[in-house]
Write an enzyme that holds these catalytic residues in place. Structure first.
Site, short mmCIF file in Angstrom:
data_model
loop_
_atom_site.label_atom_id
_atom_site.label_comp_id
_atom_site.label_asym_id
_atom_site.label_seq_id
_atom_site.Cartn_x
_atom_site.Cartn_y
_atom_site.Cartn_z
N GLU A 1 16.74 -59.36 -37.30
CA GLU A 1 17.29 -59.66 -38.61
C GLU A 1 17.96 -58.43 -39.23
O GLU A 1 17.60 -57.29 -38.93
CB GLU A 1 16.21 -60.21 -39.54
CG GLU A 1 14.99 -59.33 -39.65
CD GLU A 1 13.92 -59.91 -40.55
OE1 GLU A 1 13.48 -61.05 -40.30
OE2 GLU A 1 13.55 -59.23 -41.50
N CYS B 1 21.00 -53.26 -44.20
CA CYS B 1 19.74 -52.78 -43.67
C CYS B 1 19.62 -53.31 -42.24
O CYS B 1 19.63 -54.52 -42.02
CB CYS B 1 18.60 -53.33 -44.54
SG CYS B 1 16.97 -52.96 -43.89
N CYS C 1 7.94 -54.17 -33.38
CA CYS C 1 7.57 -52.78 -33.67
C CYS C 1 6.16 -52.56 -33.17
O CYS C 1 5.34 -53.48 -33.16
CB CYS C 1 7.63 -52.56 -35.18
SG CYS C 1 7.25 -50.87 -35.70
N CYS D 1 1.64 -51.18 -38.84
CA CYS D 1 1.32 -51.13 -40.28
C CYS D 1 0.74 -52.48 -40.69
O CYS D 1 1.29 -53.53 -40.38
CB CYS D 1 2.55 -50.79 -41.10
SG CYS D 1 3.23 -49.16 -40.70
N CYS E 1 2.82 -55.30 -42.67
CA CYS E 1 4.20 -55.53 -42.23
C CYS E 1 4.28 -56.68 -41.22
O CYS E 1 3.56 -56.71 -40.23
CB CYS E 1 4.75 -54.26 -41.61
SG CYS E 1 6.44 -54.43 -41.01
N GLY F 1 11.35 -52.29 -36.82
CA GLY F 1 11.32 -51.22 -35.83
C GLY F 1 11.11 -49.85 -36.44
O GLY F 1 11.31 -49.64 -37.64
N GLU F 2 10.69 -48.92 -35.58
CA GLU F 2 10.53 -47.53 -36.00
C GLU F 2 11.67 -46.73 -35.36
O GLU F 2 11.68 -46.52 -34.14
CB GLU F 2 9.15 -46.99 -35.56
CG GLU F 2 8.97 -45.50 -35.68
CD GLU F 2 9.36 -44.91 -37.03
OE1 GLU F 2 9.00 -45.48 -38.09
OE2 GLU F 2 10.05 -43.87 -37.04
N SER G 1 14.58 -44.50 -42.37
CA SER G 1 13.21 -44.57 -42.88
C SER G 1 12.23 -44.52 -41.71
O SER G 1 12.38 -45.22 -40.72
CB SER G 1 13.05 -45.89 -43.65
OG SER G 1 11.71 -46.06 -44.06
N SER H 1 7.72 -43.44 -45.19
CA SER H 1 6.81 -44.48 -45.66
C SER H 1 5.45 -43.84 -45.86
O SER H 1 4.71 -43.64 -44.91
CB SER H 1 6.74 -45.61 -44.62
OG SER H 1 8.03 -46.17 -44.48
N LEU H 2 5.17 -43.53 -47.10
CA LEU H 2 3.96 -42.76 -47.41
C LEU H 2 2.80 -43.72 -47.70
O LEU H 2 1.75 -43.66 -47.05
CB LEU H 2 4.25 -41.84 -48.59
CG LEU H 2 3.17 -40.87 -49.04
CD1 LEU H 2 2.80 -39.90 -47.94
CD2 LEU H 2 3.63 -40.09 -50.28
N HIS H 3 2.96 -44.53 -48.71
CA HIS H 3 2.03 -45.63 -49.03
C HIS H 3 0.61 -45.22 -49.39
O HIS H 3 -0.26 -46.10 -49.55
CB HIS H 3 1.97 -46.67 -47.89
CG HIS H 3 3.29 -47.24 -47.50
ND1 HIS H 3 4.29 -47.54 -48.40
CD2 HIS H 3 3.80 -47.56 -46.28
CE1 HIS H 3 5.34 -48.01 -47.76
NE2 HIS H 3 5.08 -48.02 -46.47
N ASN I 1 4.99 -56.88 -50.48
CA ASN I 1 5.42 -58.25 -50.32
C ASN I 1 4.38 -58.96 -49.46
O ASN I 1 4.30 -58.69 -48.27
CB ASN I 1 6.75 -58.23 -49.56
CG ASN I 1 7.79 -59.04 -50.24
OD1 ASN I 1 7.56 -60.22 -50.52
ND2 ASN I 1 8.91 -58.42 -50.52
N CYS J 1 10.63 -57.04 -44.92
CA CYS J 1 10.70 -56.64 -43.53
C CYS J 1 10.08 -57.64 -42.54
O CYS J 1 8.89 -57.88 -42.53
CB CYS J 1 9.99 -55.30 -43.40
SG CYS J 1 10.31 -54.50 -41.86
N1 SAH Z 1 9.45 -48.11 -39.36
C1 SAH Z 1 10.18 -47.56 -40.46
C2 SAH Z 1 11.29 -48.46 -40.99
C3 SAH Z 1 11.03 -49.94 -41.10
S1 SAH Z 1 9.95 -50.53 -42.36
C4 SAH Z 1 9.22 -47.16 -41.56
O1 SAH Z 1 8.02 -47.31 -41.41
O2 SAH Z 1 9.68 -46.60 -42.56
C5 SAH Z 1 10.80 -50.29 -43.88
C6 SAH Z 1 9.90 -50.12 -45.08
O3 SAH Z 1 9.35 -51.38 -45.49
C7 SAH Z 1 8.70 -49.22 -44.82
O4 SAH Z 1 8.49 -48.38 -45.91
C8 SAH Z 1 7.58 -50.23 -44.68
O5 SAH Z 1 6.35 -49.62 -44.86
C9 SAH Z 1 7.97 -51.25 -45.72
N2 SAH Z 1 7.34 -52.56 -45.60
C10 SAH Z 1 7.14 -53.29 -44.50
N3 SAH Z 1 6.54 -54.46 -44.79
C11 SAH Z 1 6.38 -54.48 -46.13
C12 SAH Z 1 5.82 -55.43 -47.04
N4 SAH Z 1 5.31 -56.57 -46.62
N5 SAH Z 1 5.82 -55.11 -48.35
C13 SAH Z 1 6.36 -53.93 -48.78
N6 SAH Z 1 6.90 -53.01 -47.98
C14 SAH Z 1 6.89 -53.28 -46.66
#
Ligand code: SAH
Length: 302
Positions: free
Chosen positions: A48, A61, A68, A72, A75, A115-116, A147, A170-172, A246, A289
């Site tokens: 996508e 995007c 992936c 996470c 995700c 993907g990463e 990212s 992506s810190l979180h 999300n 995502c």
């Molecule tokens: N692998 C890379 C890029 C793809 S994910 C990365 O980790 O950055 C893009 C961003 O969307 C990342 O910050 C990821 O943590 C976030 N993401 C993925 N699923 C999500 C969700 N359900 N809600 C909010 N952010 C999400």
């Protein structure tokens, strides 16, 4: 290629179209003009890509892998694991395809789809070199964002490429303990190592750093977490993007209430950290995502 005969060029045009992606579906947001595309690759796998319209131009995007393997927890893209890497041509094609479908130029690219990107480093770099080439789309590297979930040696290698690309991490989480609960990659690389590499990127490129922070109710959204985050990134030339998580149906993570998101933001601001709450583009079309691809795969398997 004028070194080929005209006839051969015509034949090739017919038999070897440069575009290999086939549009399977396109969901148009009624709210903000965001379009989510589902494309089929030559080997029948689907990916996508998302088109977002901003006042400064059209941004796409793109996905960098099919699935992936980073795992996470929140995700949707990682649930079926990684199927394969995308080729540079398949990354480029997402942009070319969207340009030809809309008839509009794409001015910004974010590598933030499935993907990463740093798990597919060589193909990512070839993609970026072609994208920024005067004979390609001639996109400015400043209009590209990559990212990553944070792979220190790749961040350092990326710093050495000599391109002013915006890097987003992506810190979180404000510490490694919480980060480990959400992101398995945090068990491999300690946050301090990742941040050291991130700082190195800044020192090499001078590009302001971006942190993505998805707020998950009861896990990383307390006021104390905002204070801890402020201490963690104090003094860095950076910007924090807060994203209410999300929710996906496979996991029971809940989005933080908007009051909580606001007070989290206020604390960062008091500590003089640049912060925005990310507009939820295309929330009405499963644009988070991996969600569209996942629902397509679910409905096409028996
Ligand atoms: N692998 C890379 C890029 C793809 S994910 C990365 O980790 O950055 C893009 C961003 O969307 C990342 O910050 C990821 O943590 C976030 N993401 C993925 N699923 C999500 C969700 N359900 N809600 C909010 N952010 C999400």
């Amino acid at each position: 290629m004028t070194n080929l005969s005209k006839d051969l060029r015509e034949t090739l045009k017919e038999s070897e179209p440069l575009t290999v992606l086939e549009e399977v579906d396109a969901l148009h947001s009624q709210k903000d003009g965001t379009v989510k595309y589902l494309f089929r690759l030559k080997d029948d796998r689907v990916i996508e890509s998302v088109l977002m319209k901003y006042h400064y131009g059209n941004s796409v995007c793109i996905s960098s892998q099919v699935g992936c393997r980073m795992g996470c927890k929140f995700c949707a893209s990682t649930i079926g694991g990684k199927e394969r890497d995308l080729l540079p041509s398949e990354m480029l094609d997402q942009i070319y395809r969207i340009q030809s479908l809309t008839g509009e130029r794409v001015s910004h690219v974010v590598v933030m789809g499935t993907g990463e990107p740093f798990d597919n480093y060589d193909n990512l770099m070839r993609f970026i070199r072609i994208l920024t080439d005067p004979n390609g789309l001639d996109l400015s590297a400043r209009n590209i964002t990559v990212s990553t979930c944070g792979i220190p040696d790749r961040i350092r290698a990326f710093a050495g490429e000599g391109l002013p690309i915006t890097l987003a991490l992506s810190l979180h989480a404000p510490n490694n303990e919480i980060r480990k609960q959400l992101m398995p990659v945090a068990a491999k690389y300690d946050l301090s190592e990742v941040l050291d590499a991130f700082r190195y990127y800044y020192n090499k490129t001078g590009r302001r750093l971006t942190f993505e922070y998805s707020l998950v109710e009861g896990i990383n959204d307390e006021e104390e977490h905002a204070r801890e985050l402020s201490r963690l990134i104090k003094g860095l030339n950076c910007h924090v993007n807060l994203i209410p998580v999300n929710p996906i149906k496979e996991r029971n993570f809940r989005q933080s209430e908007s009051k909580r998101v606001q007070s989290f933001k206020n604390i960062l601001e008091k500590n003089r950290i640049n912060v925005t709450i990310r507009r939820e583009m295309g929330a009405d079309i499963n644009a988070a995502c991996g969600q569209l691809r996942k629902s397509y795969m679910d409905s096409n398997t028996v």
